[in-house]
Enzyme design. Structure first.
Site, PDB file in Angstrom:
ATOM      1  CE  LYS A  54     -41.776  28.972  43.311  1.00 50.09           C
ATOM      2  NZ  LYS A  54     -42.652  30.139  43.178  1.00 50.09           N
ATOM      3  CD  GLN A  98     -41.718  33.708  43.365  1.00 48.04           C
ATOM      4  OE1 GLN A  98     -41.930  32.772  42.602  1.00 48.04           O
ATOM      5  NE2 GLN A  98     -41.846  33.585  44.667  1.00 48.04           N
ATOM      6  CG  ASP A 121     -48.015  30.457  40.573  1.00 51.40           C
ATOM      7  OD1 ASP A 121     -47.614  29.570  41.349  1.00 51.40           O
ATOM      8  OD2 ASP A 121     -47.383  31.514  40.354  1.00 51.40           O
TER       9      ASP A 121
HETATM   10  N1  GUN Z   1     -44.608  33.859  46.196  1.00 53.12           N
HETATM   11  C1  GUN Z   1     -44.691  33.020  47.270  1.00 53.12           C
HETATM   12  N2  GUN Z   1     -45.249  31.830  46.909  1.00 53.12           N
HETATM   13  C2  GUN Z   1     -45.532  31.927  45.582  1.00 53.12           C
HETATM   14  C3  GUN Z   1     -46.107  31.020  44.659  1.00 53.12           C
HETATM   15  O1  GUN Z   1     -46.502  29.874  44.970  1.00 53.12           O
HETATM   16  N3  GUN Z   1     -46.229  31.495  43.376  1.00 53.12           N
HETATM   17  C4  GUN Z   1     -45.818  32.745  43.009  1.00 53.12           C
HETATM   18  N4  GUN Z   1     -45.979  33.115  41.732  1.00 53.12           N
HETATM   19  N5  GUN Z   1     -45.280  33.603  43.872  1.00 53.12           N
HETATM   20  C5  GUN Z   1     -45.133  33.193  45.147  1.00 53.12           C
END
Ligand code: GUN
Length: 292
Positions: A54, A98, A121
């Site tokens: 990311k 995350q 998110d």
């Molecule tokens: N863990 C796996 N996919 C995601 C996501 O799209 N956002 C977050 N915050 N954690 C994740």
């Protein structure tokens, strides 16, 4: 004949569109670049990989990112303190925590501590509720990525029967809600959600026009579980360690039996994954424009 849905290629064209928007809506107007915050707790190797990719995506596209990495045993109140800092920092447009979090942390409490206006998110109950009611909100990035793939490849959703395997807050639940919303282009589907307590999942998948699988079990969806010509979206991403060698990424789909029977299929890697990252950036740009 199965056509592979190339998320990598699509992400490149969406990246270009977002870069153009950043130029015209931010740089040309002498505004500050969008800024994504990321909070990561612990040393889960998959989470570290996701977070790094990311951050790399932010760099590629030219937006700012800041990472707060807390140690494994950080107490819940430390995490909440970092969330409060990001909530109150005018230089952070949007941020994510995350997932998954460690067992000693209450995930619902953490998500509810995030300011919904910075929740890029789309996991906060305010955004989730708004999504359900067809109101303007942040959509979770993976669900948005799937919608974009279906939309850009002009795959008809309206009136079709979709079976979703998995009911997580990250994928299964939001994509089910989004596809069933009243929307001619990217909604109006009849959606069945299946999960680990559903007996005979194949009873449902065999009847589906579109199957979306997000269970994290490599090779779970076999060709005999789908009808001829079904559209198959594979959201599974499991790292398979090869004794010391480079690890392989495997999807939920048993590629050998599904390829040839499905009409469209997202490959792993190179399907939904690249779209998820770019959609997070898109949400951050929206947050930045809302904030200015
Ligand atoms: N863990 C796996 N996919 C995601 C996501 O799209 N956002 C977050 N915050 N954690 C994740």
């Amino acid at each position: 004949m199965t056509k592979l849905l190339n998320g990598e290629k699509l992400a490149i064209s969406i990246r270009k569109e977002i870069s153009k928007e950043i130029k015209t809506l931010i740089l040309d107007k002498k505004k500050r670049l969008p800024h994504l915050g990321i909070i990561l707790l612990g040393d889960n190797s998959s989470s570290i990989t996701y977070v790094n990719s990311k951050i790399k995506e932010c760099k590629n596209i030219g937006i700012q990112s800041s990472l707060i990495h807390l140690p494994n045993n950080s107490p819940e109140y430390n995490l909440i303190k970092e969330i409060e800092k990001m909530n109150n920092d005018p230089l952070i447009d949007g941020f994510i925590v995350q997932l998954p979090l460690k067992k000693h942390i209450n995930t619902d409490k953490i998500i509810m501590s995030i300011n919904p206006k910075k929740d890029v998110d789309g996991f906060h109950p305010e955004n989730f509720g708004k999504i359900s009611l067809n109101m303007k909100a942040f959509f979770p990035a993976t669900a948005l990525g799937i919608l974009s793939i279906l939309d850009r490849y002009k795959i008809k959703i309206s009136g079709k029967h979709t079976v979703v395997i998995g009911r997580s807050r990250i994928v299964g639940r939001p994509i089910s809600i989004l596809l069933s919303r009243k929307n001619n282009r990217i909604g109006n589907s009849t959606v069945t959600i299946t999960h680990s307590y559903t007996p005979n999942i194949d009873f449902h998948t065999k009847k589906a026009d579109i199957v979306i699988t997000a269970v994290g079990i490599p090779g779970f969806l076999k060709g005999k579980m789908i009808k001829n010509g079904a559209v198959v979206i594979d959201v599974g991403l499991t790292k398979i360690e090869k004794n010391g060698k480079k690890s392989l990424l495997k999807g939920d789909v048993d590629f050998n039996t599904v390829y040839g029977k499905a009409s469209y299929l997202t490959p792993v890697p190179g399907g939904v994954g690249p779209m998820t990252k770019i959609m997070l950036i898109k949400n951050t740009l929206i947050a930045a424009l809302n904030n200015r």
